[in-house]
Design an enzyme around this catalytic site. Structure first.
Site, PDB file in Angstrom:
ATOM      1  N   CYS A   2       0.838  -1.292  -0.065  1.00  0.00           N
ATOM      2  CA  CYS A   2       0.046  -0.083   0.002  1.00  0.00           C
ATOM      3  C   CYS A   2       0.534   1.170  -0.103  1.00  0.00           C
ATOM      4  CB  CYS A   2      -1.032   0.093   1.230  1.00  0.00           C
ATOM      5  SG  CYS A   2      -0.269  -0.267   2.741  1.00  0.00           S
ATOM      6  N   ARG A  27       6.510  -2.423  -3.129  1.00  0.00           N
ATOM      7  CA  ARG A  27       6.113  -2.769  -1.909  1.00  0.00           C
ATOM      8  C   ARG A  27       4.867  -3.821  -2.042  1.00  0.00           C
ATOM      9  NH1 ARG A  27       5.992   0.838   2.447  1.00  0.00           N
ATOM     10  NH2 ARG A  27       7.936   1.899   2.088  1.00  0.00           N
ATOM     11  N   TRP A  75      -3.396  -2.739  -1.074  1.00  0.00           N
ATOM     12  CA  TRP A  75      -3.316  -4.072  -0.983  1.00  0.00           C
ATOM     13  C   TRP A  75      -4.283  -4.541   0.015  1.00  0.00           C
ATOM     14  CZ3 TRP A  75      -2.289  -7.437   3.275  1.00  0.00           C
ATOM     15  CH2 TRP A  75      -1.840  -8.888   2.688  1.00  0.00           C
ATOM     16  N   ASN A 100      -4.378   3.995   4.373  1.00  0.00           N
ATOM     17  CA  ASN A 100      -3.474   2.720   4.474  1.00  0.00           C
ATOM     18  C   ASN A 100      -3.772   2.304   5.837  1.00  0.00           C
ATOM     19  OD1 ASN A 100      -2.135   2.914   2.089  1.00  0.00           O
ATOM     20  ND2 ASN A 100      -0.192   3.696   2.913  1.00  0.00           N
ATOM     21  N   GLY A 101      -4.051   1.011   6.176  1.00  0.00           N
ATOM     22  CA  GLY A 101      -3.984   0.377   7.591  1.00  0.00           C
ATOM     23  C   GLY A 101      -5.500  -0.281   7.687  1.00  0.00           C
ATOM     24  N   GLU A 484      22.138 -19.000  12.358  1.00  0.00           N
ATOM     25  CA  GLU A 484      22.326 -18.151  11.678  1.00  0.00           C
ATOM     26  C   GLU A 484      23.696 -17.346  11.778  1.00  0.00           C
ATOM     27  OE1 GLU A 484      20.744 -16.977   9.223  1.00  0.00           O
ATOM     28  OE2 GLU A 484      21.470 -14.922   9.075  1.00  0.00           O
ATOM     29  N   LYS A 488      26.409 -16.805   9.101  1.00  0.00           N
ATOM     30  CA  LYS A 488      26.840 -15.592   8.412  1.00  0.00           C
ATOM     31  C   LYS A 488      28.135 -15.527   8.451  1.00  0.00           C
ATOM     32  CE  LYS A 488      24.107 -14.165   7.180  1.00  0.00           C
ATOM     33  NZ  LYS A 488      22.608 -13.993   7.060  1.00  0.00           N
ATOM     34  N   GLU A 491      29.671 -17.425   5.481  1.00  0.00           N
ATOM     35  CA  GLU A 491      29.374 -16.917   4.306  1.00  0.00           C
ATOM     36  C   GLU A 491      30.330 -15.743   3.872  1.00  0.00           C
ATOM     37  OE1 GLU A 491      24.689 -16.485   3.213  1.00  0.00           O
ATOM     38  OE2 GLU A 491      25.445 -15.475   5.001  1.00  0.00           O
ATOM     39  N   HIS A 507      27.732 -34.766  23.218  1.00  0.00           N
ATOM     40  CA  HIS A 507      27.530 -35.823  22.081  1.00  0.00           C
ATOM     41  C   HIS A 507      28.189 -35.952  21.205  1.00  0.00           C
ATOM     42  CE1 HIS A 507      23.928 -36.767  24.725  1.00  0.00           C
ATOM     43  NE2 HIS A 507      23.816 -35.763  24.949  1.00  0.00           N
ATOM     44  N   LYS A 606      22.701 -13.558  -4.655  1.00  0.00           N
ATOM     45  CA  LYS A 606      21.695 -12.588  -3.637  1.00  0.00           C
ATOM     46  C   LYS A 606      20.439 -13.451  -3.689  1.00  0.00           C
ATOM     47  CE  LYS A 606      20.250 -10.066  -0.800  1.00  0.00           C
ATOM     48  NZ  LYS A 606      20.482 -10.370   0.403  1.00  0.00           N
TER      49      LYS A 606
HETATM   50  N1  HGA Z   1      -7.828  -1.703   4.907  1.00  0.00           N
HETATM   51  C1  HGA Z   1      -8.091  -0.845   3.602  1.00  0.00           C
HETATM   52  C2  HGA Z   1      -6.678  -0.466   3.128  1.00  0.00           C
HETATM   53  C3  HGA Z   1      -5.503  -1.624   3.283  1.00  0.00           C
HETATM   54  C4  HGA Z   1      -4.434  -1.033   2.729  1.00  0.00           C
HETATM   55  O1  HGA Z   1      -3.550  -0.512   3.658  1.00  0.00           O
HETATM   56  N2  HGA Z   1      -4.060  -1.245   1.512  1.00  0.00           N
HETATM   57  O2  HGA Z   1      -2.742  -1.061   1.008  1.00  0.00           O
HETATM   58  C5  HGA Z   1      -8.441  -1.794   2.435  1.00  0.00           C
HETATM   59  O3  HGA Z   1      -8.670  -3.105   2.526  1.00  0.00           O
HETATM   60  O4  HGA Z   1      -8.897  -0.973   1.388  1.00  0.00           O
END
Ligand code: HGA
Length: 611
Positions: A2, A27, A75, A100-101, A484, A488, A491, A507, A606
């Site tokens: 997002c 992202r 997203w 976002n969120g 790990e 490292k 590597e 053992h 990589k």
């Molecule tokens: N909850 C919102 C936004 C999700 C989000 O941060 N997307 O990038 C949704 O589902 O649209």
């Protein structure tokens, strides 16, 4: 995951918004959209499922020309990825919101707003914000004042950007749990969820803090803090190369990436925690329903990611009470596997293109797993595309071949998974989630404290420069951390290193111990400490030199042949993340002393896209 971009300027801003979205594409997202207050005086939007390039094409066909706008890559967490659910969301024709969120109380708010006559056109939690704000505007009239009133009723995590055709002189924004940064221009200002999105238009930025509300106009920026007090936030100026593929002040990318860990861990947590809980929908809209059915977890990964999976097994069984198996992908894919009913198949990969892991996922689809989940650092990767659920780590680009920040962010993702599964299935002990959410919030600071030990570890590295073999020991969830650490060292310094669970010492490997074989141990202050101390005595009795990274409360101190590095105290569950840091620094400084090619060690690549 997002992205938000916004602009208020004297020139057409559509191309700026689109370029910003493109810069955030890495992202991962599933749809994109833009809303502009056009030069014809209307608020208009274009949204498309799929890539920003599709939005771009749609805009070429139907251009939006204007000087105020917001844009988003989504997203999906609430509602399927489709045009109807893509942001920006409108209330009426005059108000547009990107978010976002996750809004946790969206259901209650939706019912309330429906009763007041608002009509919903999407399945998202975001749309409630648009209508709630429109409702507040009826009484309060001013967009900024109405936004302040609106956020008081939101529970959950948000980064918000809002524009209104009725007040086209400004862009307003709010931050709580999801980052926002203001880009400062001359006679124009911008907003984004990450400064990377705005580097083409400015190099001056002002970061919003938790709870901040901002009113951004062409020639001014005003900010209010969580208590509603007007505040100034410092403007930072970046040189050309900040956050780019440059080493900056660091001698190697690996050292730069080690030092980025507090920041990227913070980013990986952003938008995924509420006050006391993990937001399960961070794993995707279907996650809560799917997680409720999970009775087993199978983790498959390679190399460093495999070690992250090994740590997760301790967490999943201890905290969430869910049986967990972990296997390297190259083994899993070629053997006959018996799948327990209701098993979640989890893959972990930095690039999302690791050939064996991808092949294992493809095989798994035929094997009757409940669903697949990818923990991955690259949103536009095959692993993410082909998995049912995804949690994107936010480590940013990792250039050093030896993985560092990708590993610690994977661990954070796996702990979020553990708490989410436990939460949904009701298997967490009372209070555990709230405690660990608080500890996770403090984690970036703790990691910063561990990084401050850089020069102490650099001195310790001198003990290894002329050695050919090393043993790493750990107990419990520190055993994979020891693995790990050994990986490292192998590597990048080419010193042979092996990791053992400390209890296995007598053992076999004890036979190797002499004064040419340093033994590295991680010793948090947990119930295994006394047992570990006995193991260390066994090493000392054979003349082995000990390097111990120990909790400051573990009561361990330097002695003959014993070098103790005191670590900041941390909750035991989070200790694998913290104790990884000194081991990364140790291998880095040993490699520097040996003069190897730290960022591109011999024979290694990589992204392992071949079997
Ligand atoms: N909850 C919102 C936004 C999700 C989000 O941060 N997307 O990038 C949704 O589902 O649209």
């Amino acid at each position: 995951m997002c992205g938000i971009v916004g602009a208020v300027a004297e020139r057409n801003i559509t191309a700026i918004l689109l370029e910003g979205l493109k810069r955030l594409e890495y992202r991962g997202y599933d749809s994109a959209g833009v809303a502009v207050f056009t030069n014809d005086g209307i608020l208009d939007r274009v949204r498309r499922p799929g890539k920003v390039s599709e939005l771009d094409q749609a805009l070429a066909a139907t251009p939006l020309i204007g000087r105020l706008g917001i844009a988003h890559t989504r997203w999906a967490t609430h509602g399927a990825p489709c045009e109807r659910n893509a942001h920006p969301h409108f209330s009426g024709q005059n108000l547009a919101v990107v978010h976002n969120g996750i809004i946790e109380n969206h259901e209650a708010l939706r019912e309330q707003l429906k009763a007041q006559g608002y009509v919903f056109t999407s399945d998202t939690d975001t749309e409630v914000i648009a209508h709630l704000l429109a409702h507040k505007l009826k009484d309060l009239h001013d967009l900024t004042v109405a936004l302040k009133a609106t956020v008081k009723e939101l529970h959950g995590a948000y980064g918000l950007a809002v524009i209104s055709a009725d007040q086209p002189d400004r862009l307003v924004a709010a931050r709580s749990g999801s980052p926002l940064v203001i880009g400062l221009g001359l006679g124009e200002n911008f907003l984004a969820s990450d400064q990377l999105a705005l580097r083409q238009v400015t190099d001056r930025f002002m970061y919003l803090e938790e709870g901040d509300i901002a009113e951004i106009r062409r020639d001014s920026v005003q900010i209010w803090d969580i208590d509603g007090k007007a505040v100034e936030r410092e403007a930072v100026q970046y040189g050309d190369n900040a956050e780019s593929a440059e080493k900056g002040e660091y001698r190697h990318f690996m050292l730069k990436e080690i030092h980025e860990q507090p920041t990227v861990v913070q980013r990986t947590l952003e938008g995924r925690l509420s006050q006391q809980q993990v937001l399960v929908q961070a794993f995707g809209p279907e996650a809560p329903e799917l997680f409720a059915k999970v009775r087993n977890v199978q983790i498959v990964a390679c190399g460093t990611s495999y070690h992250a999976g090994m740590v997760a097994r301790y967490w999943l069984e201890e905290l969430a009470g869910i049986p967990c198996q972990v296997e390297v992908a190259s083994e899993f894919r070629y053997r006959k596997v018996v799948v327990q009913p209701d098993t979640l198949f989890v893959t972990i990969s930095q690039s999302g293109e690791t050939a064996d892991t991808l092949a294992a996922l493809r095989n798994a689809k035929e094997l009757g797993f409940l669903a697949s989940l990818a923990i991955c650092n690259v949103g536009i990767s095959s692993l993410v595309r082909e998995s049912d659920l995804t949690l994107l780590t936010q480590a940013g680009r990792e250039i050093g071949v030896a993985s560092t920040k990708a590993f610690t962010t994977q661990l954070v993702g796996l702990l979020l998974l553990t708490l989410s599964l436990g939460q949904v299935r009701g298997t967490l002990a009372p209070g555990v989630e709230a405690t660990l959410v608080e500890e996770l919030r403090r984690l970036p600071t703790r990691l910063g404290e561990a990084l401050a030990m850089d020069s102490t570890v650099e001195k310790i590295a001198e003990l290894f420069a002329d050695k050919n073999h090393t043993l790493f020991l750990g107990r419990g969830a520190q055993y994979p951390v020891a693995m790990e650490g050994a990986l490292k060292l192998k590597e990048i310094s080419y010193i042979h290193a092996e990791a053992y669970p400390a209890g296995e010492l007598k053992h076999g490997p004890l036979a190797l111990v002499d004064n040419d074989m340093p033994v590295v141990t991680v010793a948090p202050n947990n119930e295994l400490l006394e047992k570990l101390k006995s193991n260390l005595q066994e090493v000392r009795a054979r003349g082995g030199e000990l390097i111990v990274f120990a909790d400051e409360k573990a009561g361990m101190s330097n002695g003959e042949g014993t070098h103790v590095v005191q670590m900041p105290h941390i909750h035991d569950i989070l200790s694998p993340i913290l104790y990884t840091i000194p081991l990364q620094l140790l291998s880095y400084y040993v490699a520097v002393l040996k003069g190897t090619d730290v960022d591109q060690p011999r024979n290694l690549a990589k992204s392992v896209t071949v079997e």
